[in-house]
Design a protein around this motif. Structure first.
Motif, PDB file in Angstrom:
ATOM      1  N   UNK A   1       0.831  -1.202   0.000  1.00 35.81           N
ATOM      2  CA  UNK A   1       0.000   0.000   0.000  1.00 35.81           C
ATOM      3  C   UNK A   1       0.868   1.255   0.000  1.00 35.81           C
ATOM      4  N   UNK A   2       1.999   1.195   0.679  1.00 35.89           N
ATOM      5  CA  UNK A   2       2.940   2.323   0.696  1.00 35.89           C
ATOM      6  C   UNK A   2       3.466   2.591  -0.718  1.00 35.89           C
ATOM      7  N   UNK A   3       3.740   1.529  -1.457  1.00 34.91           N
ATOM      8  CA  UNK A   3       4.205   1.677  -2.838  1.00 34.91           C
ATOM      9  C   UNK A   3       3.129   2.349  -3.697  1.00 34.91           C
ATOM     10  N   UNK A   4       1.880   1.874  -3.574  1.00 39.98           N
ATOM     11  CA  UNK A   4       0.783   2.456  -4.338  1.00 39.98           C
ATOM     12  C   UNK A   4       0.558   3.919  -3.943  1.00 39.98           C
ATOM     13  N   UNK A   5       0.652   4.199  -2.650  1.00 40.75           N
ATOM     14  CA  UNK A   5       0.458   5.567  -2.171  1.00 40.75           C
ATOM     15  C   UNK A   5       1.540   6.498  -2.702  1.00 40.75           C
TER      16      UNK A   5
ATOM     17  N   UNK B   1     -10.193  -1.650  -6.136  1.00 37.89           N
ATOM     18  CA  UNK B   1      -9.465  -2.796  -5.586  1.00 37.89           C
ATOM     19  C   UNK B   1      -8.606  -3.475  -6.645  1.00 37.89           C
ATOM     20  N   UNK B   2      -9.063  -3.461  -7.900  1.00 35.49           N
ATOM     21  CA  UNK B   2      -8.278  -4.069  -8.980  1.00 35.49           C
ATOM     22  C   UNK B   2      -6.976  -3.300  -9.189  1.00 35.49           C
ATOM     23  N   UNK B   3      -7.058  -1.974  -9.101  1.00 35.53           N
ATOM     24  CA  UNK B   3      -5.856  -1.159  -9.240  1.00 35.53           C
ATOM     25  C   UNK B   3      -4.888  -1.402  -8.106  1.00 35.53           C
ATOM     26  N   UNK B   4      -5.413  -1.555  -6.884  1.00 32.40           N
ATOM     27  CA  UNK B   4      -4.562  -1.841  -5.734  1.00 32.40           C
ATOM     28  C   UNK B   4      -3.873  -3.198  -5.895  1.00 32.40           C
ATOM     29  N   UNK B   5      -4.624  -4.200  -6.374  1.00 30.19           N
ATOM     30  CA  UNK B   5      -4.052  -5.533  -6.577  1.00 30.19           C
ATOM     31  C   UNK B   5      -2.975  -5.505  -7.658  1.00 30.19           C
ATOM     32  N   UNK B   6      -3.207  -4.726  -8.700  1.00 26.83           N
ATOM     33  CA  UNK B   6      -2.227  -4.608  -9.786  1.00 26.83           C
ATOM     34  C   UNK B   6      -0.938  -3.956  -9.291  1.00 26.83           C
ATOM     35  N   UNK B   7      -1.083  -2.920  -8.479  1.00 24.84           N
ATOM     36  CA  UNK B   7       0.096  -2.240  -7.943  1.00 24.84           C
ATOM     37  C   UNK B   7       0.831  -3.122  -6.936  1.00 24.84           C
ATOM     38  N   UNK B   8       0.104  -3.957  -6.220  1.00 23.94           N
ATOM     39  CA  UNK B   8       0.762  -4.879  -5.298  1.00 23.94           C
ATOM     40  C   UNK B   8       1.605  -5.874  -6.086  1.00 23.94           C
ATOM     41  N   UNK B   9       1.052  -6.408  -7.170  1.00 25.27           N
ATOM     42  CA  UNK B   9       1.810  -7.349  -8.001  1.00 25.27           C
ATOM     43  C   UNK B   9       3.062  -6.684  -8.564  1.00 25.27           C
TER      44      UNK B   9
ATOM     45  N   UNK C   1       4.485   8.986   3.363  1.00 22.38           N
ATOM     46  CA  UNK C   1       4.364   7.968   4.410  1.00 22.38           C
ATOM     47  C   UNK C   1       3.580   8.499   5.601  1.00 22.38           C
ATOM     48  N   UNK C   2       3.881   9.712   6.050  1.00 26.35           N
ATOM     49  CA  UNK C   2       3.188  10.270   7.217  1.00 26.35           C
ATOM     50  C   UNK C   2       1.704  10.447   6.937  1.00 26.35           C
ATOM     51  N   UNK C   3       1.371  10.861   5.713  1.00 22.99           N
ATOM     52  CA  UNK C   3      -0.040  11.023   5.346  1.00 22.99           C
ATOM     53  C   UNK C   3      -0.747   9.681   5.301  1.00 22.99           C
ATOM     54  N   UNK C   4      -0.077   8.679   4.749  1.00 24.49           N
ATOM     55  CA  UNK C   4      -0.669   7.338   4.686  1.00 24.49           C
ATOM     56  C   UNK C   4      -0.902   6.788   6.087  1.00 24.49           C
ATOM     57  N   UNK C   5       0.102   6.920   6.955  1.00 25.33           N
ATOM     58  CA  UNK C   5      -0.021   6.410   8.321  1.00 25.33           C
ATOM     59  C   UNK C   5      -1.167   7.097   9.069  1.00 25.33           C
TER      60      UNK C   5
ATOM     61  N   UNK D   1      -6.309  13.483  -0.013  1.00 23.38           N
ATOM     62  CA  UNK D   1      -5.074  13.154  -0.726  1.00 23.38           C
ATOM     63  C   UNK D   1      -5.062  11.700  -1.205  1.00 23.38           C
ATOM     64  N   UNK D   2      -5.909  10.870  -0.574  1.00 21.66           N
ATOM     65  CA  UNK D   2      -5.958   9.460  -0.944  1.00 21.66           C
ATOM     66  C   UNK D   2      -6.834   9.194  -2.167  1.00 21.66           C
TER      67      UNK D   2
END
Length: 237
Positions: free
Chosen positions: A80-84, A179-187, A91-95, A170-171
């Motif tokens: 998720x950090x990579x996608x963000x 969710x498909x985009x998140x899964x693609x970025x995780x891969x 990182x601080x915004x994501x956290x 910002x998110x």
């Protein structure tokens, strides 16, 4: 190294011999310089590699701590950090956003009206078919699908901030992938090797903890030695 060449002309030509000596000395100097340069380059390469490895360990340690704070598994957090990061979210915004999301889920589970309504407006249930509270990663993916289907605008931004706090807006670029985009970025993150898993994260955290202990032990030893020497030093001063 200083090279001094003396040419003496006394009726016969010795310049050729002198120049040969100069060339020989320069050749030796060049070889020595090459060896010294190779040694320096090697030392710099080792130092750079050591620094690079330590930076990776520090990053894994930080990711492990952030994952624990946000209630995510470290592999979920680092993907998720990579996608963000690609979405321009720091990182601080994501956290901060994920911590607020956890509070929103908890308050909704406790029956807080505004939080319950926020999920209801999206059509997202915080519990599964068995009545168990869903994980924050599962809910994040469902919320992303709903945001993907929504038009951008005031209501979308307001809802994002209600769910994720002040950094929620910002998110939106991240959520808009669904969710498909998140899964693609995780891969993609896994292929690049930036997804960390629990074993490496725990080892990195333990390694840095040990370094901290060694540093504290060194300071403690220094305090003890100073304490024993101070009376004598005080008399001397």
């Amino acid at each position: 190294m200083a090279i001094k060449t003396q040419l003496v002309i006394d009726g016969k030509n010795d310049t050729n011999k002198a120049f040969k000596q100069v060339n020989a000395n320069l050749g030796g100097l060049t070889a020595a310089a090459k060896k010294a340069g190779a040694a320096i380059a090697s030392a710099l390469a080792v130092g750079a590699l050591t620094s690079f490895i330590k930076e990776s360990i520090d990053a894994a340690d930080a990711a492990s701590k952030s994952a624990q704070a946000t209630g995510l598994a470290v592999d979920e957090y680092t993907s998720l950090q990579y996608a963000a990061n690609l979405a321009g979210v720091g990182v601080s915004e994501l956290d901060a956003s994920m911590s607020k999301f956890n509070r929103t889920i908890d308050e909704a589970a406790s029956g807080s009206t505004s939080q319950v309504e926020a999920f209801a407006r999206l059509g997202v249930s915080i519990t599964d078919a068995g009545g168990n509270l869903k994980s924050n990663s599962a809910l994040f993916a469902e919320v992303a699908d709903k945001f993907q289907a929504m038009p951008n605008g005031i209501q979308k931004s307001a809802l994002a901030m209600e769910l994720f706090g002040r950094s929620g807006a910002r998110l939106i670029p991240l959520l808009n992938g669904g969710s498909a985009g998140l899964a693609e970025l995780r891969a993609e993150a896994e292929k690049l090797g930036v997804v960390l898993y629990s074993e490496q994260a725990a080892a990195s955290e333990a390694f840095n903890d040990n370094l901290t202990r060694l540093g504290e032990a060194s300071k403690g030893a220094g305090n003890q030695i100073a304490g024993e020497l101070l009376p004598t030093l005080l008399d001397m001063s």
